[in-house]
Design a protein around this motif. Sequence first.
Motif, PDB file in Angstrom:
ATOM      1  N   GLY A  27       0.788  -1.225   0.000  1.00  0.00           N
ATOM      2  CA  GLY A  27       0.000   0.000   0.000  1.00  0.00           C
ATOM      3  C   GLY A  27       0.821   1.276   0.000  1.00  0.00           C
ATOM      4  O   GLY A  27       0.260   2.369   0.181  1.00  0.00           O
ATOM      5  N   PHE A  28       2.127   1.182  -0.217  1.00  0.00           N
ATOM      6  CA  PHE A  28       2.972   2.378  -0.242  1.00  0.00           C
ATOM      7  C   PHE A  28       2.927   3.031  -1.625  1.00  0.00           C
ATOM      8  O   PHE A  28       2.834   2.347  -2.649  1.00  0.00           O
ATOM      9  CB  PHE A  28       4.409   2.016   0.121  1.00  0.00           C
ATOM     10  N   ASP A  29       3.015   4.346  -1.652  1.00  0.00           N
ATOM     11  CA  ASP A  29       2.992   5.097  -2.903  1.00  0.00           C
ATOM     12  C   ASP A  29       4.396   5.260  -3.465  1.00  0.00           C
ATOM     13  O   ASP A  29       5.358   5.431  -2.724  1.00  0.00           O
ATOM     14  CB  ASP A  29       2.398   6.500  -2.684  1.00  0.00           C
ATOM     15  N   GLY A  30       4.495   5.282  -4.818  1.00  0.00           N
ATOM     16  CA  GLY A  30       5.752   5.569  -5.471  1.00  0.00           C
ATOM     17  C   GLY A  30       6.373   4.332  -6.081  1.00  0.00           C
ATOM     18  O   GLY A  30       5.832   3.241  -5.992  1.00  0.00           O
ATOM     19  N   PRO A  31       7.561   4.521  -6.686  1.00  0.00           N
ATOM     20  CA  PRO A  31       8.244   5.803  -6.898  1.00  0.00           C
ATOM     21  C   PRO A  31       7.665   6.612  -8.064  1.00  0.00           C
ATOM     22  O   PRO A  31       8.062   7.744  -8.275  1.00  0.00           O
ATOM     23  CB  PRO A  31       9.682   5.375  -7.181  1.00  0.00           C
ATOM     24  N   LEU A  32       6.709   6.016  -8.843  1.00  0.00           N
ATOM     25  CA  LEU A  32       6.033   6.765  -9.899  1.00  0.00           C
ATOM     26  C   LEU A  32       4.749   7.366  -9.338  1.00  0.00           C
ATOM     27  O   LEU A  32       3.939   6.659  -8.733  1.00  0.00           O
ATOM     28  CB  LEU A  32       5.702   5.856 -11.085  1.00  0.00           C
ATOM     29  N   LEU A  33       4.561   8.662  -9.515  1.00  0.00           N
ATOM     30  CA  LEU A  33       3.353   9.337  -9.056  1.00  0.00           C
ATOM     31  C   LEU A  33       2.662  10.012 -10.225  1.00  0.00           C
ATOM     32  O   LEU A  33       3.316  10.470 -11.180  1.00  0.00           O
ATOM     33  CB  LEU A  33       3.677  10.377  -7.979  1.00  0.00           C
ATOM     34  N   CYS A  34       1.337  10.076 -10.134  1.00  0.00           N
ATOM     35  CA  CYS A  34       0.530  10.699 -11.176  1.00  0.00           C
ATOM     36  C   CYS A  34       0.353  12.186 -10.905  1.00  0.00           C
ATOM     37  O   CYS A  34       0.613  12.669  -9.796  1.00  0.00           O
ATOM     38  CB  CYS A  34      -0.842  10.021 -11.255  1.00  0.00           C
TER      39      CYS A  34
ATOM     40  N   GLU B 229      -5.037  17.474 -12.471  1.00  0.00           N
ATOM     41  CA  GLU B 229      -5.779  16.469 -13.215  1.00  0.00           C
ATOM     42  C   GLU B 229      -4.825  15.674 -14.098  1.00  0.00           C
ATOM     43  O   GLU B 229      -3.903  16.221 -14.706  1.00  0.00           O
ATOM     44  CB  GLU B 229      -6.856  17.130 -14.078  1.00  0.00           C
ATOM     45  N   ASN B 230      -5.056  14.364 -14.135  1.00  0.00           N
ATOM     46  CA  ASN B 230      -4.251  13.531 -15.021  1.00  0.00           C
ATOM     47  C   ASN B 230      -4.578  13.851 -16.473  1.00  0.00           C
ATOM     48  O   ASN B 230      -5.752  13.891 -16.871  1.00  0.00           O
ATOM     49  CB  ASN B 230      -4.523  12.049 -14.760  1.00  0.00           C
ATOM     50  N   THR B 231      -3.526  14.065 -17.267  1.00  0.00           N
ATOM     51  CA  THR B 231      -3.721  14.366 -18.692  1.00  0.00           C
ATOM     52  C   THR B 231      -3.420  13.157 -19.571  1.00  0.00           C
ATOM     53  O   THR B 231      -3.615  13.211 -20.788  1.00  0.00           O
ATOM     54  CB  THR B 231      -2.818  15.536 -19.110  1.00  0.00           C
ATOM     55  N   GLY B 232      -2.887  12.082 -18.961  1.00  0.00           N
ATOM     56  CA  GLY B 232      -2.621  10.864 -19.718  1.00  0.00           C
ATOM     57  C   GLY B 232      -1.312  10.851 -20.448  1.00  0.00           C
ATOM     58  O   GLY B 232      -1.031   9.904 -21.197  1.00  0.00           O
ATOM     59  N   ASP B 233      -0.472  11.869 -20.257  1.00  0.00           N
ATOM     60  CA  ASP B 233       0.793  11.905 -20.992  1.00  0.00           C
ATOM     61  C   ASP B 233       1.997  12.211 -20.115  1.00  0.00           C
ATOM     62  O   ASP B 233       3.103  12.403 -20.627  1.00  0.00           O
ATOM     63  CB  ASP B 233       0.717  12.925 -22.128  1.00  0.00           C
ATOM     64  N   THR B 234       1.828  12.246 -18.779  1.00  0.00           N
ATOM     65  CA  THR B 234       2.943  12.601 -17.893  1.00  0.00           C
ATOM     66  C   THR B 234       2.873  11.777 -16.605  1.00  0.00           C
ATOM     67  O   THR B 234       1.786  11.542 -16.064  1.00  0.00           O
ATOM     68  CB  THR B 234       2.909  14.101 -17.539  1.00  0.00           C
ATOM     69  N   VAL B 235       4.047  11.360 -16.152  1.00  0.00           N
ATOM     70  CA  VAL B 235       4.180  10.692 -14.866  1.00  0.00           C
ATOM     71  C   VAL B 235       5.466  11.212 -14.226  1.00  0.00           C
ATOM     72  O   VAL B 235       6.368  11.689 -14.926  1.00  0.00           O
ATOM     73  CB  VAL B 235       4.213   9.151 -15.038  1.00  0.00           C
ATOM     74  N   THR B 236       5.563  11.148 -12.900  1.00  0.00           N
ATOM     75  CA  THR B 236       6.732  11.708 -12.205  1.00  0.00           C
ATOM     76  C   THR B 236       7.433  10.621 -11.400  1.00  0.00           C
ATOM     77  O   THR B 236       6.797   9.886 -10.637  1.00  0.00           O
ATOM     78  CB  THR B 236       6.316  12.854 -11.266  1.00  0.00           C
TER      79      THR B 236
ATOM     80  N   ILE C  68       1.610   4.962 -18.690  1.00  0.00           N
ATOM     81  CA  ILE C  68       0.959   6.160 -18.140  1.00  0.00           C
ATOM     82  C   ILE C  68      -0.552   5.982 -18.123  1.00  0.00           C
ATOM     83  O   ILE C  68      -1.222   6.281 -17.130  1.00  0.00           O
ATOM     84  CB  ILE C  68       1.372   7.412 -18.926  1.00  0.00           C
ATOM     85  N   ALA C  69      -1.094   5.459 -19.209  1.00  0.00           N
ATOM     86  CA  ALA C  69      -2.545   5.270 -19.265  1.00  0.00           C
ATOM     87  C   ALA C  69      -3.016   4.260 -18.233  1.00  0.00           C
ATOM     88  O   ALA C  69      -4.089   4.416 -17.630  1.00  0.00           O
ATOM     89  CB  ALA C  69      -2.958   4.823 -20.671  1.00  0.00           C
ATOM     90  N   ASP C  70      -2.212   3.215 -18.004  1.00  0.00           N
ATOM     91  CA  ASP C  70      -2.606   2.179 -17.047  1.00  0.00           C
ATOM     92  C   ASP C  70      -2.510   2.678 -15.612  1.00  0.00           C
ATOM     93  O   ASP C  70      -3.368   2.345 -14.774  1.00  0.00           O
ATOM     94  CB  ASP C  70      -1.722   0.936 -17.212  1.00  0.00           C
ATOM     95  N   ASN C  71      -1.480   3.443 -15.310  1.00  0.00           N
ATOM     96  CA  ASN C  71      -1.251   3.870 -13.930  1.00  0.00           C
ATOM     97  C   ASN C  71      -1.887   5.211 -13.596  1.00  0.00           C
ATOM     98  O   ASN C  71      -2.216   5.470 -12.437  1.00  0.00           O
ATOM     99  CB  ASN C  71       0.254   3.944 -13.650  1.00  0.00           C
ATOM    100  N   CYS C  72      -2.038   6.075 -14.608  1.00  0.00           N
ATOM    101  CA  CYS C  72      -2.556   7.420 -14.358  1.00  0.00           C
ATOM    102  C   CYS C  72      -3.608   7.766 -15.411  1.00  0.00           C
ATOM    103  O   CYS C  72      -3.380   8.623 -16.285  1.00  0.00           O
ATOM    104  CB  CYS C  72      -1.427   8.454 -14.387  1.00  0.00           C
ATOM    105  N   PRO C  73      -4.767   7.087 -15.385  1.00  0.00           N
ATOM    106  CA  PRO C  73      -5.792   7.359 -16.397  1.00  0.00           C
ATOM    107  C   PRO C  73      -6.254   8.810 -16.349  1.00  0.00           C
ATOM    108  O   PRO C  73      -6.207   9.460 -15.307  1.00  0.00           O
ATOM    109  CB  PRO C  73      -6.920   6.399 -16.014  1.00  0.00           C
ATOM    110  N   VAL C  74      -6.707   9.287 -17.500  1.00  0.00           N
ATOM    111  CA  VAL C  74      -7.156  10.679 -17.611  1.00  0.00           C
ATOM    112  C   VAL C  74      -8.281  10.938 -16.615  1.00  0.00           C
ATOM    113  O   VAL C  74      -9.216  10.138 -16.486  1.00  0.00           O
ATOM    114  CB  VAL C  74      -7.632  10.986 -19.044  1.00  0.00           C
ATOM    115  N   SER C  75      -8.179  12.032 -15.895  1.00  0.00           N
ATOM    116  CA  SER C  75      -9.176  12.372 -14.882  1.00  0.00           C
ATOM    117  C   SER C  75     -10.515  12.685 -15.535  1.00  0.00           C
ATOM    118  O   SER C  75     -10.575  13.192 -16.658  1.00  0.00           O
ATOM    119  CB  SER C  75      -8.719  13.596 -14.074  1.00  0.00           C
ATOM    120  N   ASN C  76     -11.594  12.343 -14.835  1.00  0.00           N
ATOM    121  CA  ASN C  76     -12.920  12.717 -15.318  1.00  0.00           C
ATOM    122  C   ASN C  76     -13.042  14.238 -15.338  1.00  0.00           C
ATOM    123  O   ASN C  76     -12.712  14.921 -14.374  1.00  0.00           O
ATOM    124  CB  ASN C  76     -13.997  12.120 -14.404  1.00  0.00           C
TER     125      ASN C  76
END
Length: 651
Positions: free
Chosen positions: A442-449, A456-463, A551-559
């Motif tokens: 349940g820990f977050d990272g190292p990739l964050l949306c 808002e997630n734009t579907g083209d960037t991850v950190t 990116i799409a799998d981990n950080c889908p575009v926000s509604n």
Amino acid sequence: MNKPTILHLGFKWNLKSLALVVLTIILLPTTIHAQCTTIAPNGGPWGNLNTAVNGNAPCGTDCGTTFYGFGDPLSGNNAPFGVYGGEGYWVAGFVPGTTYNFSICPTGNTILDANTGADSWEPDIVVAEFGFANGVGNIIAGTIAGCSLNFTPSNPLTDTLIFIINNPLETCGTLYTVDNGIPQLTTDCNSATGGACACDNDAVCEIGESYCFCAADCDCSEETTPSFVLYDPAANNGAGGFVGTTNPTGAVTPQTGPLFCPEFVSGELNDGDLLYLGLAIFGPDCVPTWGATATEGTLLNFDLSDAQIFDGDVVHWLAIRQSEIAASAGTTTITFTDPLNAGCVNTLLIDWADFGNVSTLATDLCPAPPCVDNGVCSVGESYCSCGQEQGATPDCPCSQWTDANGWDVNATIRPVVVMRNNNGFFGLQPDPDSIALYQAGGFDGPLLCQSDFGDENTGDTVTLLIGVFDNLPCIGSPENPYMVTASTGSFFTSGTNSVSAEDDDILLLDLTTADIAAGFVNIDFTDPLNNVCTASMTIDFNWFGNPNTLIADNCPVSNTCPETILLPNAIASDLYEASNSIVATGAVVSGGVVTLQAGITVDMGAGFEVPLTANFCALIDSCGAMNREMGVSMSKKMISQKTIKEKCICF
């Protein structure tokens, strides 16, 4: 109150056949009462009962506890025994105004009573002040034909009393060698009759009260002493040992401390940067451990493991580097807190100027061995002392972890990926197994949306969150930060693929779909003063899924927000967001918390009401702005200003 030195007085053993040494005989005046006040030859006075109470008559947390006289603990003979007629027993540490009970009655405990003869004869008990200097003391109380006696001392100048037990049918001063009961001492804790040993909760810490049993009246700081620790080679009969002091400059030759070098504490060579300060805390018996924090440095147990809890009366260390001393503005504060009472707080202020020049303290006290420029990294040399300034062929090169499944314990530079839990951010070795294990927990990272930062997630960037640890004082400091370079992506704080960073900094590397398509990113951590010293870390994007859809799998575009929201009916508690407008003609529910946020207009038409019991807010702002302002997620700027709290979690 100081106790008289009376340890030379004897102990009574329960082996009555043993020959006893000649002991002091105390003659007490016999003109005040008719009772016999003469101790028989070989009748003491005995110190067994005083030993049972550790030299202090029971008070405070010992209220109501009965203490029993036993044999001589130094001899290993601790069996209970019965008193003889003509004997005397002394005890120190009585509190004036407190009611006590001395008894030789049956205890009701079959084990304690088994070897005694309670009630075998009617005793006469006298309680008197112990006139140690001349054998004369005032009688406090006396009783005839009774095995129990209550008494209340009143003389503040005398805290040592003696109990004389006689058989009134025998000649005064004669030892009557028939067992009676075991000697016992108890304190009355009743607030009405117990006197000074009872807690009266009047916000005044009186004689006999203490923090442990009367915290409402007594401040723990009055009974607690945070201390510096010195090493004294003459202690323990020349075997050496540590001693506490409140004076940071109180060491007297041959004592050393309280600042110690790595060679003394850990056996490691001095590096001219690290110091250890010896610390201890002495406090009430009811606080065996203390929560401890330091404004600078790292608190350690004696064995150099991390210490967030200090054991009382035990040596601990504050490990501190020269850069931390410089950042302290000259002083560091250690705070000790009772884990069971947050109101019990004690502090120790460290003024670094007490020990020398604050800006060069570590170098002056614990200098690193000199560098011999011979192409060999000799014992005592390091990259900082014998390498950084030697260009392409340093005697002592820096090193980094070499095994993706575990750090080399000798590595000097350790790049990490950064993850997050409820306590903050921590560094983790960059391998897929360790990352997957923590993600499963349940820990977050190292990739964050983007949504993790309130956007808002734009579907083209991850950190990607990364950092670096080291044990090199000459790199990663404010004076000489690392130059960090990534093969792809851009760092948030610089907007390019390179950035300066200190040890423990959290770095945010923004990666686009095109960056992920490369399959991996390689990150170099380089010493600007000698680029031969470089540590690298490679992150394979396959660790996190399919790079083509990562990116799409981990950080889908926000509604996205609806353009318009209509609220004609009762308006329940919620945040209502629209990209253009909101029209509200209903009433906010009683006790509701409602926020209406639209990009252009918020229209509160006929029928809209807000009862007095509700909270209402209307805003003109973009979707998601409220979450960002309320701190639902940390911004990138906030994270970039934090440091990694936990280091080097390895599997």
